[in-house]
Design an enzyme around this catalytic site. Structure first.
Site, PDB file in Angstrom:
ATOM      1  N   LEU A  19       2.790 -16.804  36.108  1.00 10.51           N
ATOM      2  CA  LEU A  19       2.432 -16.014  34.750  1.00 10.51           C
ATOM      3  C   LEU A  19       3.857 -15.149  34.627  1.00 10.51           C
ATOM      4  CD1 LEU A  19      -1.205 -14.313  33.996  1.00 10.51           C
ATOM      5  CD2 LEU A  19      -0.457 -16.195  32.868  1.00 10.51           C
ATOM      6  N   ASP A  62      -1.100 -18.270  40.822  1.00  5.70           N
ATOM      7  CA  ASP A  62      -0.246 -17.044  41.189  1.00  5.70           C
ATOM      8  C   ASP A  62      -0.473 -16.355  42.802  1.00  5.70           C
ATOM      9  OD1 ASP A  62       1.733 -16.140  39.066  1.00  5.70           O
ATOM     10  OD2 ASP A  62       0.387 -16.110  38.072  1.00  5.70           O
ATOM     11  N   GLU A  67      -1.535  -9.298  46.677  1.00  4.18           N
ATOM     12  CA  GLU A  67      -2.297  -7.929  46.879  1.00  4.18           C
ATOM     13  C   GLU A  67      -3.452  -7.788  45.828  1.00  4.18           C
ATOM     14  OE1 GLU A  67       0.275  -4.223  46.545  1.00  4.18           O
ATOM     15  OE2 GLU A  67       0.425  -5.631  44.740  1.00  4.18           O
ATOM     16  N   ASP A  68      -3.124  -8.858  44.435  1.00  4.43           N
ATOM     17  CA  ASP A  68      -3.917  -8.148  43.398  1.00  4.43           C
ATOM     18  C   ASP A  68      -5.027  -8.499  43.106  1.00  4.43           C
ATOM     19  OD1 ASP A  68      -1.157  -7.303  41.478  1.00  4.43           O
ATOM     20  OD2 ASP A  68      -1.000  -9.475  42.192  1.00  4.43           O
ATOM     21  N   ARG A  87      -6.024 -15.478  36.253  1.00  4.17           N
ATOM     22  CA  ARG A  87      -6.247 -15.199  38.105  1.00  4.17           C
ATOM     23  C   ARG A  87      -7.540 -14.719  38.664  1.00  4.17           C
ATOM     24  NH1 ARG A  87      -1.465 -11.763  40.021  1.00  4.17           N
ATOM     25  NH2 ARG A  87      -2.053 -12.125  41.417  1.00  4.17           N
ATOM     26  N   ARG A 133      -3.124  -4.890  32.697  1.00  5.59           N
ATOM     27  CA  ARG A 133      -3.831  -5.760  33.653  1.00  5.59           C
ATOM     28  C   ARG A 133      -5.388  -4.677  33.724  1.00  5.59           C
ATOM     29  NH1 ARG A 133      -1.501 -10.321  36.503  1.00  5.59           N
ATOM     30  NH2 ARG A 133       0.301 -10.885  34.417  1.00  5.59           N
ATOM     31  N   HIS A 163       2.901  -3.888  36.483  1.00  5.93           N
ATOM     32  CA  HIS A 163       1.964  -3.207  37.401  1.00  5.93           C
ATOM     33  C   HIS A 163       2.525  -1.404  37.971  1.00  5.93           C
ATOM     34  CE1 HIS A 163       0.946  -7.127  39.567  1.00  5.93           C
ATOM     35  NE2 HIS A 163      -0.996  -6.689  38.347  1.00  5.93           N
ATOM     36  N   CYS A 248       3.707  -7.330  46.439  1.00  4.15           N
ATOM     37  CA  CYS A 248       2.527  -8.303  45.899  1.00  4.15           C
ATOM     38  C   CYS A 248       2.248  -9.465  47.038  1.00  4.15           C
ATOM     39  CB  CYS A 248       3.013  -8.555  45.229  1.00  4.15           C
ATOM     40  SG  CYS A 248       4.327  -9.874  44.698  1.00  4.15           S
TER      41      CYS A 248
HETATM   42  N1  LIG Z   1       1.353  -7.056  42.871  1.00  3.82           N
HETATM   43  C1  LIG Z   1       2.474  -7.367  41.842  1.00  3.82           C
HETATM   44  O1  LIG Z   1       3.347  -7.220  42.344  1.00  3.82           O
HETATM   45  N2  LIG Z   1       1.664  -8.460  41.868  1.00  3.82           N
HETATM   46  C2  LIG Z   1       2.664 -10.078  41.305  1.00  3.82           C
HETATM   47  C3  LIG Z   1       1.954 -10.739  39.966  1.00  3.82           C
HETATM   48  C4  LIG Z   1       3.000 -11.708  39.299  1.00  3.82           C
HETATM   49  C5  LIG Z   1       2.204 -12.921  38.451  1.00  3.82           C
HETATM   50  N3  LIG Z   1       2.740 -13.828  37.554  1.00  3.82           N
HETATM   51  C6  LIG Z   1       1.508 -12.102  37.640  1.00  3.82           C
HETATM   52  O2  LIG Z   1       2.118 -11.938  36.349  1.00  3.82           O
HETATM   53  O3  LIG Z   1       0.124 -11.743  38.140  1.00  3.82           O
END
Ligand SMILES: NC(=O)NCCC[C@H](N)C(=O)O
Length: 258
Positions: A19, A62, A67-68, A87, A133, A163, A248
């Protein structure tokens, strides 16, 4: 008990489909990304962190942004419900990994949505970015999970970046650093240090004075070195094209038991 383990997750072969929300899409070189990821993991190990690979999720572009999917406080893991529907399948493998490590496991439930990139912990204060998010229901759920354990959950607005931790992170002494044009309200943080570059806002604390940082932030590295920190630079350019940053790509587990 202090521990130095870090979860990481090998990039999906579909990484280039990841994404992109706040920046222009650029072509991602997946082979180069894999080399960068390996160098990132090696750097963690060179600084005393045992890296633990979560089962890869090849169908989830992704998934490398591990981390997410989970927020740790003490030995309690809060499995997120990512704000982007594409995700959501990433969390199963992470849940298995933290359970195997002996963490207590909690979950964000519908209608809550939370990305770990929105969570910045400074001692027992947990800042949560309320942005694209992460929603208010998740903030309430996080409070219910972590406040009985001694944390204070502090929501902050995030409107300019993906974020909270795309905008700010914290130095070992708790000073929050950020690139001012991307921070909604620097005055919300008790001690705030502006940095001259956007990728300079992202540091991972490696231990002692050492800060893992993006090689794309040389001026910030100089600024922080001049203040007595020790920047350790890694090239994560392919991940930056997908709005990723140094934070991340791993989840540090610092208080595991056993
Ligand atoms: N914690 C983060 O900085 N995550 C990056 C996530 C990037 C991923 N392309 C997203 O949009 O979810």
């Amino acid at each position: 008990m202090p521990s130095k383990k870090a979860l990481i997750r090998r990039p999906s072969p579909r990484l280039a489909e990841g994404l992109v929300t706040h920046i222009e899409r650029e072509k991602v070189d997946v082979d180069r990304a894999l080399e960068q990821w390996e160098a990132y993991a090696r750097t963690l190990r060179e600084h005393g962190w045992e890296t633990i690979e979560v089962e890869p999720a090849d169908d989830c572009p992704d998934s490398v942004f591990v981390e997410d999917t989970v927020v740790m406080y003490k030995n309690v893991a809060l499995i997120t419900r990512p704000g982007a529907e594409s995700r959501r399948e990433e969390t199963a493998g992470v849940e298995e990994a933290v359970a195997r490590l002996g963490c207590s496991v909690n979950w964000i439930w519908e209608p809550g949505t939370l990305d770990g990139g929105d969570v910045l912990k400074i001692d027992d204060t947990i800042y949560v970015g309320r942005g694209g998010r992460t929603n208010a229901a998740a903030v309430r759920q996080m409070r219910a999970v972590f406040e009985p354990l001694g944390a204070r959950v502090v929501p902050v607005p995030v409107t300019k970046v993906l974020h909270l931790k795309s905008a700010v992170t914290a130095l070992p002494d708790g000073t929050v650093i950020g690139h001012v044009p991307l921070v909604d309200k620097p005055s919300l943080f008790p001690r705030f240090l502006p940095v001259p570059e956007e990728p300079g806002a992202h540091v991972v604390l490696l231990g002692g004075d050492r800060l893992l940082m993006s090689a794309a932030a040389p001026k910030t590295a100089d600024l922080l070195a001049d203040l007595g920190h020790e920047p350790v630079l890694v090239d994560i350019g392919e991940f930056e094209k997908l709005e990723g940053c140094v934070t991340c790509l791993s989840v540090r587990l610092r208080e595991l038991y056993g």
